[in-house]
Design a protein around this motif. Sequence first.
Motif, mmCIF file in Angstrom:
data_model
loop_
_atom_site.group_PDB
_atom_site.id
_atom_site.type_symbol
_atom_site.label_atom_id
_atom_site.label_comp_id
_atom_site.label_asym_id
_atom_site.label_seq_id
_atom_site.Cartn_x
_atom_site.Cartn_y
_atom_site.Cartn_z
ATOM 1 N N GLY A 255 0.802 -1.207 0.000
ATOM 2 C CA GLY A 255 0.000 0.000 0.000
ATOM 3 C C GLY A 255 0.833 1.253 0.000
ATOM 4 N N GLU A 256 0.371 2.260 0.742
ATOM 5 C CA GLU A 256 1.048 3.554 0.687
ATOM 6 C C GLU A 256 0.884 4.293 2.011
ATOM 7 O OE1 GLU A 256 0.681 5.763 -2.985
ATOM 8 O OE2 GLU A 256 0.277 7.604 -1.877
ATOM 9 N N ILE A 257 1.941 4.996 2.397
ATOM 10 C CA ILE A 257 1.872 5.954 3.498
ATOM 11 C C ILE A 257 2.082 7.329 2.897
ATOM 12 C CG2 ILE A 257 2.842 6.736 5.680
ATOM 13 C CD1 ILE A 257 3.854 3.888 6.159
ATOM 14 N N PHE A 258 1.065 8.157 2.980
ATOM 15 C CA PHE A 258 1.135 9.533 2.459
ATOM 16 C C PHE A 258 1.130 10.453 3.672
ATOM 17 C CE2 PHE A 258 -0.781 13.167 -0.053
ATOM 18 C CZ PHE A 258 0.353 13.364 -0.835
ATOM 19 N N ASN A 259 2.307 10.960 3.995
ATOM 20 C CA ASN A 259 2.537 11.647 5.264
ATOM 21 C C ASN A 259 2.845 13.122 5.021
ATOM 22 O OD1 ASN A 259 3.292 12.506 7.786
ATOM 23 N ND2 ASN A 259 4.887 10.962 8.095
ATOM 24 N N ARG A 260 1.850 13.952 5.280
ATOM 25 C CA ARG A 260 2.042 15.387 5.074
ATOM 26 C C ARG A 260 2.951 16.013 6.140
ATOM 27 N NH1 ARG A 260 1.484 16.855 -0.042
ATOM 28 N NH2 ARG A 260 -0.678 16.943 -0.795
ATOM 29 N N LEU A 261 3.299 15.254 7.175
ATOM 30 C CA LEU A 261 4.227 15.735 8.200
ATOM 31 C C LEU A 261 5.552 14.991 8.153
ATOM 32 C CD1 LEU A 261 1.811 16.143 11.258
ATOM 33 C CD2 LEU A 261 2.529 17.873 9.592
ATOM 34 N N LEU A 342 -15.873 -10.332 5.925
ATOM 35 C CA LEU A 342 -15.850 -10.263 7.374
ATOM 36 C C LEU A 342 -15.816 -11.681 7.941
ATOM 37 C CD1 LEU A 342 -18.570 -7.532 8.037
ATOM 38 C CD2 LEU A 342 -16.116 -7.204 7.711
ATOM 39 N N GLN A 343 -15.239 -11.828 9.105
ATOM 40 C CA GLN A 343 -15.243 -13.115 9.803
ATOM 41 C C GLN A 343 -15.709 -12.865 11.234
ATOM 42 O OE1 GLN A 343 -13.574 -16.506 7.996
ATOM 43 N NE2 GLN A 343 -15.168 -15.155 7.183
ATOM 44 N N ASN A 344 -16.752 -13.609 11.624
ATOM 45 C CA ASN A 344 -17.384 -13.405 12.931
ATOM 46 C C ASN A 344 -17.808 -11.950 13.113
ATOM 47 O OD1 ASN A 344 -16.911 -16.136 13.758
ATOM 48 N ND2 ASN A 344 -14.786 -15.573 14.214
ATOM 49 N N GLY A 345 -18.152 -11.324 11.985
ATOM 50 C CA GLY A 345 -18.598 -9.943 12.029
ATOM 51 C C GLY A 345 -17.494 -8.929 12.094
ATOM 52 N N ASN A 346 -16.234 -9.388 12.112
ATOM 53 C CA ASN A 346 -15.087 -8.497 12.254
ATOM 54 C C ASN A 346 -14.303 -8.386 10.952
ATOM 55 O OD1 ASN A 346 -15.488 -8.023 15.081
ATOM 56 N ND2 ASN A 346 -14.667 -10.072 15.464
ATOM 57 N N PHE A 347 -13.493 -7.319 10.867
ATOM 58 C CA PHE A 347 -12.631 -7.134 9.703
ATOM 59 C C PHE A 347 -11.646 -8.302 9.584
ATOM 60 C CE2 PHE A 347 -8.743 -5.669 7.677
ATOM 61 C CZ PHE A 347 -9.244 -5.136 6.504
ATOM 62 N N TYR A 348 -11.314 -8.646 8.312
ATOM 63 C CA TYR A 348 -10.444 -9.807 8.068
ATOM 64 C C TYR A 348 -9.758 -9.634 6.721
ATOM 65 C CZ TYR A 348 -9.313 -14.711 6.910
ATOM 66 O OH TYR A 348 -8.678 -15.876 6.562
ATOM 67 N N ASN A 349 -8.448 -9.881 6.683
ATOM 68 C CA ASN A 349 -7.762 -9.982 5.386
ATOM 69 C C ASN A 349 -6.557 -10.923 5.472
ATOM 70 O OD1 ASN A 349 -5.839 -8.423 6.664
ATOM 71 N ND2 ASN A 349 -5.942 -6.697 5.220
ATOM 72 N N ASP A 350 -6.652 -11.962 6.298
ATOM 73 C CA ASP A 350 -5.547 -12.921 6.406
ATOM 74 C C ASP A 350 -5.262 -13.610 5.077
ATOM 75 O OD1 ASP A 350 -5.425 -12.238 9.036
ATOM 76 O OD2 ASP A 350 -6.141 -14.144 9.834
ATOM 77 N N ASN A 351 -6.265 -13.711 4.194
ATOM 78 C CA ASN A 351 -6.039 -14.357 2.894
ATOM 79 C C ASN A 351 -5.198 -13.492 1.965
ATOM 80 O OD1 ASN A 351 -8.424 -12.639 2.738
ATOM 81 N ND2 ASN A 351 -8.710 -13.427 0.666
ATOM 82 N N TYR A 352 -4.862 -12.266 2.371
ATOM 83 C CA TYR A 352 -3.950 -11.432 1.587
ATOM 84 C C TYR A 352 -2.496 -11.836 1.823
ATOM 85 C CZ TYR A 352 -7.743 -8.084 0.574
ATOM 86 O OH TYR A 352 -8.895 -7.486 0.133
ATOM 87 N N ARG A 353 -2.317 -12.810 2.725
ATOM 88 C CA ARG A 353 -0.993 -13.311 3.082
ATOM 89 C C ARG A 353 -0.109 -12.162 3.564
ATOM 90 N NH1 ARG A 353 -0.736 -17.481 -2.006
ATOM 91 N NH2 ARG A 353 0.127 -15.627 -3.034
ATOM 92 N N SER A 354 1.052 -11.965 2.951
ATOM 93 C CA SER A 354 1.979 -10.966 3.485
ATOM 94 C C SER A 354 1.675 -9.554 3.018
ATOM 95 C CB SER A 354 3.415 -11.333 3.104
ATOM 96 O OG SER A 354 3.611 -11.160 1.704
ATOM 97 N N ALA A 355 0.717 -9.386 2.120
ATOM 98 C CA ALA A 355 0.388 -8.044 1.623
ATOM 99 C C ALA A 355 -0.308 -7.242 2.725
ATOM 100 C CB ALA A 355 -0.500 -8.136 0.388
ATOM 101 N N LYS A 356 0.268 -6.124 3.117
ATOM 102 C CA LYS A 356 -0.353 -5.299 4.165
ATOM 103 C C LYS A 356 -1.637 -4.655 3.662
ATOM 104 C CE LYS A 356 3.920 -4.090 6.617
ATOM 105 N NZ LYS A 356 4.831 -2.975 6.991
ATOM 106 N N SER A 357 -1.667 -4.290 2.389
ATOM 107 C CA SER A 357 -2.854 -3.700 1.769
ATOM 108 C C SER A 357 -3.433 -2.595 2.649
ATOM 109 C CB SER A 357 -3.895 -4.791 1.500
ATOM 110 O OG SER A 357 -4.887 -4.340 0.614
ATOM 111 N N GLN A 358 -2.655 -1.565 2.848
ATOM 112 C CA GLN A 358 -3.005 -0.522 3.810
ATOM 113 C C GLN A 358 -2.674 0.852 3.234
ATOM 114 O OE1 GLN A 358 -0.581 0.034 7.571
ATOM 115 N NE2 GLN A 358 -2.447 -0.861 8.467
ATOM 116 N N PHE A 359 -3.558 1.806 3.499
ATOM 117 C CA PHE A 359 -3.294 3.199 3.139
ATOM 118 C C PHE A 359 -3.305 4.023 4.415
ATOM 119 C CE2 PHE A 359 -5.203 7.342 1.442
ATOM 120 C CZ PHE A 359 -3.970 7.870 1.124
ATOM 121 N N ILE A 360 -2.212 4.745 4.646
ATOM 122 C CA ILE A 360 -2.090 5.605 5.818
ATOM 123 C C ILE A 360 -1.927 7.047 5.354
ATOM 124 C CG2 ILE A 360 -0.699 6.175 7.846
ATOM 125 C CD1 ILE A 360 0.100 3.238 8.023
#
Length: 916
Positions: A255-261, A342-360
């Motif tokens: 993913g990406e970290i876009f840090n204005r600071l 979702l799993q058990n109603g909660n967020f889940y992305n363990d099937n992405y394996r090592s991909a963080k798949s995150q935007f900050i």
Amino acid sequence: MKITDLRMNGIKNPVGFSYDRLKCSWKVMDTNSRRQKRAKIEISTKESFEDILLVKESEFLDSTGEKISLDCQPKTKYFYRIEVETDEGEVATSEIATFETGKMDDPWSANWIGTQSGDSVHPLFRKEFNLKNPIKSARLYISGLGLYEVSINGDKVGNEYLTPLYSDYHTEYQYQTFDVSCMLASFNRIEIMLGNGWYKGRFGLGDLKENFGSEFACIAELHLTYHDGQEEVFITDESWRYVGSDVELSDIYDGEIFNRLLWDGKSNPEKQVRILNLDKNKLISRYSLPVIEKEEIFVQEIIYTPAGETVLDMGQNFAGFIQFQNRFPRGTKLIFDFGEILQNGNFYNDNYRSAKSQFIYISDGTEEVVRPHFTFFGFRYVRVTGWIGKLTEKDIVGKVIYSDLDQVGSIHTSDEKINRLFLNCLWGQKSNFIDFPTDCPQRDERLAWTGDAQVFAGTASYNMDTRAFYNKFLHDLRVEQTKHNGIVPGFIPVFGKPIACSVWGDIGTFLPIVLFNHYGDKDVLEQHFPMMKDWVDYITREDLKRGQKYLYDFGSQIGDWLAQDGRSSQSFKGGTDDDFIASCYYYESTRLVAEAAGLIGKAIEEEKYRNLAVKIKEAILHEFFTPSGRLSIDTQTGYLVSLNFGLYVKKEKVVEGLRERLYKDSYKLTGGFVGAPIMCRVMAENGMEEEALDFLFQEEFPSWLYCVNLGATTIWERWNSVLEDGKMSGTIMNSLNHYAYGAIVEYLYRDLGGIRPLDPGFKKVLFAPQFNGKFQHFSAEYDSVSGKYASYWKINEDGSVRVRFEVPFARTAEVYLPDYKEETILLEAGIHEFSYFPKKDYRSLFTLNTRITDLAKHPQALEILEKRIPFVTQMISQGDTDGMSHSLNNLKRLVFLGINPDTVDEAAEEILMIKR
């Protein structure tokens, strides 16, 4: 009368592409005329057409792709228009379309520039300049490694993302051409921001990074033309400066970290660029279609999970990113995590394996539109952390990105689950057609697996206009093949030794034929014949080393991937003999090479490969068939492959074997990536229409509707990617957005809708819809390169069938209708609609091949079974899945259980009277 959809090489108004050849296409609409009397193409470098460079006029100009012989010049915009006259005297002229060349062979005066040695920041390159006078036009020619975004005076140039897109960067670098004439002022600042991308980020199987290079780089030339004719060029050179951008991290997977600071309290001085010694001869005009925002997805629900998370449900699994307006105070840190379920109603992305798949995103307090720049995500759900205040559905929007392809096909039926299946397939294609056809858009993979692409190519080309997209993919495949002794690799890019195996490598022969059949362009075969030939020659050479058995019975094969009849329920590979599958594909690829050679006038090669195909077929029949003609490979996939390629001693023996195999398998689907994609189509085209429908409509695992019933909005990688209780079946290899099994949609177009090409490019079609009582109505539309074909049928309450067919201008169709008084109907352009009473009553919901599972769902049928065959209702009440898989016909086999065949006939007679 209108002339529309003008394209050059399958692209509307292309700018800066590689024009290895020029093919102009168009369509004629809104006319009652049926035939073309003449057509004319005019090309000029002036919009006024004062100086016409080329005029091509004839009765026989081909609207699906007329070849243009033009000596194109670098950095030149061409205007063209089409005129058509019909047989009834109508004349129309199109609006003006354009195509524009890039630099072509014009040498680059610009330099590749980069950061100072050892400087690891994501750079932002800058250049300020003044204009002498108002300009007439301006073009920017630019590339960057890995990915770039360029802005002029603070505004993003173009509407594309992830430029310069994927290439084998060892061999070539694509550059883009942008018209920036309206973006310039008297004083200007141009800025180029770079991210890692495929070039130097983490990419490939395993923890691979910097596969192509380790340094950021960019190159650009801005060419200005003033109103007085003077020209000026600004280039990337030592006068440029750079600072660290606010991109702290960028990665396709993570993913990406876009840090204005990012530079708050740190030194970020402007530095002089370093001139890099990258090979400018590798720069090529683009092949890649633009990857752009194609749709918007809005938040459907905000979920507050048991774990205390705030999760957005977008309602649709797709590929792209999110965007929002920042109004947060300085120092606010927002974290967005992406997942498919979702799993058990909660967020889940363990099937992405090592991909963080995150935007900050970290705010500096400035109001701005926020999005990631150098990544994309595959997702339906977004976990939001750090949002200040109340989050509403309107605060965040999903941006769907994929290559700029037009949807040209659609399916709509009376059954909502089948409609959802079609949409799932379409969304799988959208999500995985980001520059090249990937297996999945979310986990740490996203590779161009060629087997997936091969089985799906026919469906893809009914759904969308794939001409230019697949042209680029074939270019990429050929680049890799030339480095690997004729091997068409199992996936690209190739890092290390390529995978060489059937089905996957056979995309090199299958895909050019798919394109020829859909678009009627022999130049595609001419252009890609070397790749087709080299793949077959590679197999033949390897076979020669073993004494030439004319079989592909060597090497490591992927086989019937993720089939259900493997050694165990967790096996990756199915139970169909690898050597049989590989040899059958070797035969078919050889046959296709011969066919292509014949079509493009290579008589010697045609004879050579036809003779080779005959020997391969003889070897297959000797090795895998008994003397009586029975196939020794007793699996569903084995029979389906045999029928699909016409490899049999006696066809009826193979059909009989398939019927018996289905019975033994309790009418449960067992095929994987080889068998399942062709299953329904092959059965429907070999006298097993009812069986094909049965498998289409099955809802229990494994089936196409199993995932629909569990709420899927895309096609899954595995038949049981999600278990019945909603739990993911595993994380090692489990994507909820894989398109391979979506290949069943070709069956919906070709067989249930009945739209099949009789001539390449759909210049003539066969309408042969297969009516049945499972649908009240069925509609298939395909806006082909020849124009729009439509097939619609409806079963009326009185038992008649209403049909409607649409044939485009200057095209014809043959119609074959079940139980119609005329064997074949010939249609010309226009809309044709009528009703008739077929001999068979298609209102009937059930047939002798209907399984007890389906009968049990219908109260009237169940009542008849209870009355006539009580033993069957006992099986139903006890949940005997094996017994319930029997059809009415099959029940007659169960005399050893006390079932009387005559009683079955009596029950069947009543059940068959049940109508919709």
